[in-house]
Design an enzyme around this catalytic site. Structure first.
Site, PDB file in Angstrom:
ATOM      1  N   LYS A 110       0.878  -1.173   0.000  1.00  0.00           N
ATOM      2  CA  LYS A 110       0.000   0.000   0.000  1.00  0.00           C
ATOM      3  C   LYS A 110       0.908   1.214   0.000  1.00  0.00           C
ATOM      4  O   LYS A 110       2.035   1.149   0.497  1.00  0.00           O
ATOM      5  CB  LYS A 110      -0.871  -0.005   1.271  1.00  0.00           C
ATOM      6  CG  LYS A 110      -2.071   0.882   1.197  1.00  0.00           C
ATOM      7  CD  LYS A 110      -3.280   0.178   0.602  1.00  0.00           C
ATOM      8  CE  LYS A 110      -4.451   1.135   0.435  1.00  0.00           C
ATOM      9  NZ  LYS A 110      -5.623   0.478  -0.123  1.00  0.00           N
ATOM     10  N   GLY A 133     -23.514   4.219   3.835  1.00  0.00           N
ATOM     11  CA  GLY A 133     -22.714   4.741   2.729  1.00  0.00           C
ATOM     12  C   GLY A 133     -23.245   4.251   1.403  1.00  0.00           C
ATOM     13  O   GLY A 133     -23.377   3.049   1.175  1.00  0.00           O
ATOM     14  N   GLY A 144     -21.973   5.069  -1.770  1.00  0.00           N
ATOM     15  CA  GLY A 144     -21.037   5.402  -2.843  1.00  0.00           C
ATOM     16  C   GLY A 144     -20.973   4.270  -3.844  1.00  0.00           C
ATOM     17  O   GLY A 144     -21.967   3.573  -4.086  1.00  0.00           O
ATOM     18  N   VAL A 189     -19.579   1.289  -3.739  1.00  0.00           N
ATOM     19  CA  VAL A 189     -19.878  -0.046  -3.216  1.00  0.00           C
ATOM     20  C   VAL A 189     -21.296  -0.096  -2.644  1.00  0.00           C
ATOM     21  O   VAL A 189     -22.118  -0.939  -3.040  1.00  0.00           O
ATOM     22  CB  VAL A 189     -18.851  -0.458  -2.132  1.00  0.00           C
ATOM     23  CG1 VAL A 189     -19.207  -1.831  -1.566  1.00  0.00           C
ATOM     24  CG2 VAL A 189     -17.442  -0.475  -2.707  1.00  0.00           C
TER      25      VAL A 189
HETATM   26  P1  NAD Z   1     -17.180   6.117  -2.087  1.00  0.00           P
HETATM   27  O1  NAD Z   1     -16.339   7.279  -1.732  1.00  0.00           O
HETATM   28  O2  NAD Z   1     -17.672   5.935  -3.482  1.00  0.00           O
HETATM   29  O3  NAD Z   1     -18.481   6.061  -1.129  1.00  0.00           O
HETATM   30  C1  NAD Z   1     -18.437   6.241   0.217  1.00  0.00           C
HETATM   31  C2  NAD Z   1     -19.781   6.840   0.614  1.00  0.00           C
HETATM   32  O4  NAD Z   1     -19.868   6.863   2.039  1.00  0.00           O
HETATM   33  C3  NAD Z   1     -19.991   8.266   0.136  1.00  0.00           C
HETATM   34  O5  NAD Z   1     -21.254   8.387  -0.501  1.00  0.00           O
HETATM   35  C4  NAD Z   1     -19.928   9.091   1.426  1.00  0.00           C
HETATM   36  O6  NAD Z   1     -20.729  10.254   1.363  1.00  0.00           O
HETATM   37  C5  NAD Z   1     -20.448   8.098   2.422  1.00  0.00           C
HETATM   38  N1  NAD Z   1     -20.083   8.377   3.809  1.00  0.00           N
HETATM   39  C6  NAD Z   1     -18.948   8.908   4.308  1.00  0.00           C
HETATM   40  N2  NAD Z   1     -18.999   8.982   5.632  1.00  0.00           N
HETATM   41  C7  NAD Z   1     -20.188   8.466   6.002  1.00  0.00           C
HETATM   42  C8  NAD Z   1     -20.839   8.265   7.242  1.00  0.00           C
HETATM   43  N3  NAD Z   1     -20.265   8.607   8.393  1.00  0.00           N
HETATM   44  N4  NAD Z   1     -22.073   7.722   7.245  1.00  0.00           N
HETATM   45  C9  NAD Z   1     -22.689   7.372   6.103  1.00  0.00           C
HETATM   46  N5  NAD Z   1     -22.119   7.544   4.891  1.00  0.00           N
HETATM   47  C10 NAD Z   1     -20.890   8.098   4.848  1.00  0.00           C
HETATM   48  O7  NAD Z   1     -16.328   4.841  -1.613  1.00  0.00           O
HETATM   49  P2  NAD Z   1     -16.505   3.328  -2.094  1.00  0.00           P
HETATM   50  O8  NAD Z   1     -15.598   3.084  -3.249  1.00  0.00           O
HETATM   51  O9  NAD Z   1     -17.947   2.996  -2.176  1.00  0.00           O
HETATM   52  O10 NAD Z   1     -15.849   2.565  -0.859  1.00  0.00           O
HETATM   53  C11 NAD Z   1     -16.571   2.413   0.363  1.00  0.00           C
HETATM   54  C12 NAD Z   1     -15.736   1.577   1.321  1.00  0.00           C
HETATM   55  O11 NAD Z   1     -15.447   0.312   0.714  1.00  0.00           O
HETATM   56  C13 NAD Z   1     -14.385   2.175   1.690  1.00  0.00           C
HETATM   57  O12 NAD Z   1     -14.078   1.780   3.001  1.00  0.00           O
HETATM   58  C14 NAD Z   1     -13.427   1.478   0.722  1.00  0.00           C
HETATM   59  O13 NAD Z   1     -12.113   1.452   1.242  1.00  0.00           O
HETATM   60  C15 NAD Z   1     -14.042   0.105   0.675  1.00  0.00           C
HETATM   61  N6  NAD Z   1     -13.715  -0.675  -0.519  1.00  0.00           N
HETATM   62  C16 NAD Z   1     -14.057  -0.213  -1.744  1.00  0.00           C
HETATM   63  C17 NAD Z   1     -13.783  -0.991  -2.867  1.00  0.00           C
HETATM   64  C18 NAD Z   1     -14.198  -0.539  -4.242  1.00  0.00           C
HETATM   65  O14 NAD Z   1     -14.207  -1.372  -5.161  1.00  0.00           O
HETATM   66  N7  NAD Z   1     -14.566   0.708  -4.430  1.00  0.00           N
HETATM   67  C19 NAD Z   1     -13.128  -2.225  -2.731  1.00  0.00           C
HETATM   68  C20 NAD Z   1     -12.811  -2.681  -1.443  1.00  0.00           C
HETATM   69  C21 NAD Z   1     -13.110  -1.891  -0.349  1.00  0.00           C
END
Ligand code: NAD
Length: 342
Positions: free
Chosen positions: A79, A177, A179, A181
């Protein structure tokens, strides 16, 4: 001393990168390359201190070793973090300098997207090195639908183990959340006949889920305590902690966020409270299965098939759990066995 940090854990290499011309300050942590080149995204963040940045890099890098090993990928764990000032974004020059540093490692570390480093930033890095993953264009560039698919597979397995029925019809899932995922996961749960309770800091994302899926919206600070069959953390890390665990409204936790457990104690507290926990690095590996396709040589349907197998992997790990172990500990033991570590 860096090596005294608990997360150092016999890292193979930790590289500090400084480029005076661009102002780049970065740390690349390579935890283990037994199974292949170390792979894990690059996070650009304004850390409270250099030590906080190093701890984050070390912790996330070790987690990638576990995730990649359990996912059966020919990849080790690594990382990197780019240290920013508050409100700053990584400049093109800094990203290029970072790319040159990655190139110097000759393929031993393969970066990709992470918080603060999206497709545009990855393209800058890739201008200086071929040793980078996740440079696909268009719809295929986004790994989050596959991450969500893997979480769904894990969720079915958790429901099967805990209730005897794997399907989501009539189940209530609280998604934290919406986003990449969480949004995709909510859609998949809705399509499978599940009911949704959702929260996000961004009101428009909640409104969209309410309109499209009939989701019930609750305030972000209360989503973990909403009565549901499953709580799916898909936003931040450390959401399972001494404060939130006693308040949990579901008996199953299965979500996509990285590092959901605040610490080892949180894993034990969950188990003592009788809450079934799906280790995050098992169920959220769908994204890395996709971004590593250039290494594995798998096409989209083959990757999707593997991602649908995440529930079976989770089941195998939980079946092998010793009586005194938590799911997290069993998962780490399984990953360590795959790489011949203790
Ligand atoms: P993203 O930034 O697209 O979405 C995150 C969402 O969470 C946003 O809409 C944000 O507004 C919301 N958020 C932030 N703080 C919050 C809170 N306190 N309460 C409620 N909602 C809140 O991120 P993502 O790509 O969807 O990733 C989400 C998580 O999954 C992260 O921890 C990331 O490390 C993990 N992850 C993502 C992937 C991937 O393929 N994108 C893979 C493995 C792990």
């Amino acid at each position: 001393m860096l090596t005294d940090l608990p997360d150092y854990d016999t890292h193979e290499a930790v590289i500090f990168v400084n480029d005076r011309a661009s102002g780049l300050s970065a740390i690349i942590a390579i935890h283990d390359t037994t199974l292949g080149p170390a792979h894990g995204g690059t996070r650009a963040w304004a850390y409270a201190s250099d030590t906080a940045a190093a701890i984050d890099a070390l912790r996330l890098s070790r987690g990638m070793t576990y995730k990649n090993a359990i996912a059966g990928l020919p990849l080790g764990g690594g990382k990197s973090v780019i240290l920013l000032d508050p409100g700053q974004r990584p400049s093109a020059a800094a990203l290029r300098a970072f790319g040159r540093a990655v190139d110097m490692l000759g393929g031993r570390y393969l970066p990709a997207e992470d918080v603060g480093v999206g497709p545009a930033e990855v393209r800058e890095i890739a201008a200086e090195t071929a040793h980078v993953l996740g440079v696909a264009e268009g719809a295929d560039a986004d790994p989050s639908p596959l991450t969500a698919l893997g979480v769904l597979s894990g969720m079915r397995e958790m429901l099967r183990r805990e209730t005897g029925r794997a399907d989501l019809a009539g189940r209530t899932v609280a998604v934290q959340g919406l986003g990449g995922v969480g949004g995709n996961l909510a859609r998949m749960i809705h399509e499978a006949g599940g009911r949704l309770i959702v929260a996000d800091m961004r009101a428009e994302r909640c409104a969209a889920a309410e309109a499209a899926f009939g989701a019930r919206v609750v305030p972000a600070e209360g989503i973990h305590s909403a009565p549901a069959d499953v709580f799916a953390p898909c936003a931040l890390g450390a959401v399972l902690n001494a404060r939130t665990i006693p308040e949990l409204g579901a008996r199953i936790v299965c979500g996509g966020a990285n590092n959901q457990l605040a610490d080892e104690e949180a894993g034990r507290t969950l188990a003592a409270a009788g809450i079934a926990y799906a280790p995050d690095f098992i169920v959220n590996a769908g994204g890395v299965m996709w971004t590593s396709a250039p290494i594995t040589g798998l096409d989209r349907p083959a990757v999707e098939e593997r991602v649908r197998g995440i529930g079976a992997t989770l089941g195998r790990v939980l079946d092998a759990m010793a009586p005194e172990e938590t799911p997290q500990e069993a998962a780490i033991r399984d990953a360590c066995a795959a790489i011949g570590r203790r």
